[in-house]
Design a protein around this motif. Structure first.
Motif, short mmCIF file in Angstrom:
data_model
loop_
_atom_site.label_atom_id
_atom_site.label_comp_id
_atom_site.label_asym_id
_atom_site.label_seq_id
_atom_site.Cartn_x
_atom_site.Cartn_y
_atom_site.Cartn_z
N VAL A 198 5.11 27.57 2.15
CA VAL A 198 5.44 26.31 2.84
C VAL A 198 4.26 25.35 2.78
N ARG A 199 3.04 25.86 2.97
CA ARG A 199 1.86 25.01 2.90
C ARG A 199 1.69 24.43 1.50
N GLY A 200 1.90 25.24 0.47
CA GLY A 200 1.79 24.75 -0.91
C GLY A 200 2.86 23.70 -1.22
N ALA A 201 4.08 23.93 -0.75
CA ALA A 201 5.14 22.96 -0.96
C ALA A 201 4.83 21.65 -0.25
N ALA A 202 4.26 21.71 0.93
CA ALA A 202 3.90 20.50 1.67
C ALA A 202 2.82 19.72 0.92
N TRP A 203 1.81 20.42 0.39
CA TRP A 203 0.76 19.74 -0.38
C TRP A 203 1.34 19.11 -1.65
N LEU A 204 2.22 19.83 -2.31
CA LEU A 204 2.84 19.30 -3.52
C LEU A 204 3.65 18.05 -3.21
N LEU A 205 4.38 18.05 -2.12
CA LEU A 205 5.15 16.89 -1.71
C LEU A 205 4.23 15.72 -1.37
N LEU A 206 3.13 15.99 -0.71
CA LEU A 206 2.18 14.93 -0.37
C LEU A 206 1.57 14.31 -1.63
N VAL A 207 1.17 15.15 -2.58
CA VAL A 207 0.59 14.64 -3.82
C VAL A 207 1.63 13.83 -4.60
N ALA A 208 2.87 14.31 -4.63
CA ALA A 208 3.92 13.58 -5.34
C ALA A 208 4.17 12.22 -4.68
N ALA A 209 4.12 12.17 -3.35
CA ALA A 209 4.31 10.90 -2.65
C ALA A 209 3.17 9.93 -2.95
N VAL A 210 1.95 10.43 -3.00
CA VAL A 210 0.80 9.56 -3.30
C VAL A 210 0.89 9.03 -4.73
N VAL A 211 1.27 9.89 -5.67
CA VAL A 211 1.41 9.46 -7.06
C VAL A 211 2.52 8.42 -7.17
N ALA A 212 3.64 8.65 -6.49
CA ALA A 212 4.75 7.69 -6.53
C ALA A 212 4.32 6.36 -5.92
N LEU A 213 3.59 6.39 -4.84
CA LEU A 213 3.12 5.16 -4.20
C LEU A 213 2.16 4.41 -5.12
N CYS A 214 1.27 5.13 -5.79
CA CYS A 214 0.34 4.49 -6.73
C CYS A 214 1.10 3.87 -7.89
N ALA A 215 2.09 4.58 -8.41
CA ALA A 215 2.88 4.04 -9.51
C ALA A 215 3.66 2.81 -9.07
N LEU A 216 4.20 2.84 -7.87
CA LEU A 216 4.96 1.71 -7.35
C LEU A 216 4.06 0.48 -7.17
N THR A 217 2.88 0.68 -6.65
CA THR A 217 1.97 -0.46 -6.48
C THR A 217 1.50 -0.99 -7.82
N ALA A 218 1.31 -0.12 -8.80
CA ALA A 218 0.88 -0.58 -10.12
C ALA A 218 1.98 -1.39 -10.77
N VAL A 219 3.22 -0.96 -10.64
CA VAL A 219 4.34 -1.68 -11.24
C VAL A 219 4.57 -2.99 -10.49
N ALA A 220 4.50 -2.98 -9.18
CA ALA A 220 4.75 -4.18 -8.39
C ALA A 220 3.63 -5.19 -8.57
N GLY A 221 2.42 -4.74 -8.77
CA GLY A 221 1.30 -5.65 -8.94
C GLY A 221 1.30 -6.35 -10.28
N SER A 222 1.96 -5.76 -11.29
CA SER A 222 1.94 -6.37 -12.62
C SER A 222 3.28 -7.00 -12.96
N SER A 223 4.11 -7.28 -11.98
CA SER A 223 5.42 -7.86 -12.27
C SER A 223 5.24 -9.33 -12.68
N PRO A 224 6.09 -9.81 -13.57
CA PRO A 224 5.93 -11.18 -14.06
C PRO A 224 6.20 -12.24 -12.98
N GLY A 225 6.94 -11.92 -11.96
CA GLY A 225 7.25 -12.90 -10.94
C GLY A 225 6.19 -12.98 -9.86
N ALA A 226 5.12 -12.23 -9.97
CA ALA A 226 4.09 -12.21 -8.93
C ALA A 226 3.27 -13.50 -8.99
N ALA A 227 2.88 -13.97 -7.84
CA ALA A 227 2.08 -15.20 -7.78
C ALA A 227 0.66 -14.89 -8.21
#
Length: 80
Positions: free
Chosen positions: A45-74
């Motif tokens: 359970v502890r390993g699964a929780a850490w894996l979920l946390l790391v996946a969430a951080v990676v997804a958040l980083c990817a989302l911010t990278a994609v949102a920051g480089s969008s062509p409609g950004a000011a």
């Protein structure tokens, strides 16, 4: 003698007076096995929780990278 002391004395008398119940020979081995299973489950359970946390951080980083480089950004304000 208080009520607590009386109850302790009665419990002590009951434990020492009667015959002791038989204990299974494999009781310690079964208890150790159950403890190992509990620890393995907690570790999983502890390993699964850490894996979920790391996946969430990676997804958040990817989302911010994609949102920051969008062509409609000011563009950033001057002086930044």
């Amino acid at each position: 003698m208080s009520g607590l002391e009386r109850r302790e004395a009665e419990a002590r008398r009951l434990l020492l007076a009667g015959p002791r119940p038989p204990v299974p020979a494999d009781l310690a081995a079964r208890a150790a096995g159950q403890g190992r299973r509990l620890l393995r489950g907690r570790r999983f359970v502890r390993g699964a929780a850490w894996l979920l946390l790391v996946a969430a951080v990676v997804a958040l980083c990817a989302l911010t990278a994609v949102a920051g480089s969008s062509p409609g950004a000011a563009p950033p304000p001057p002086g930044w």
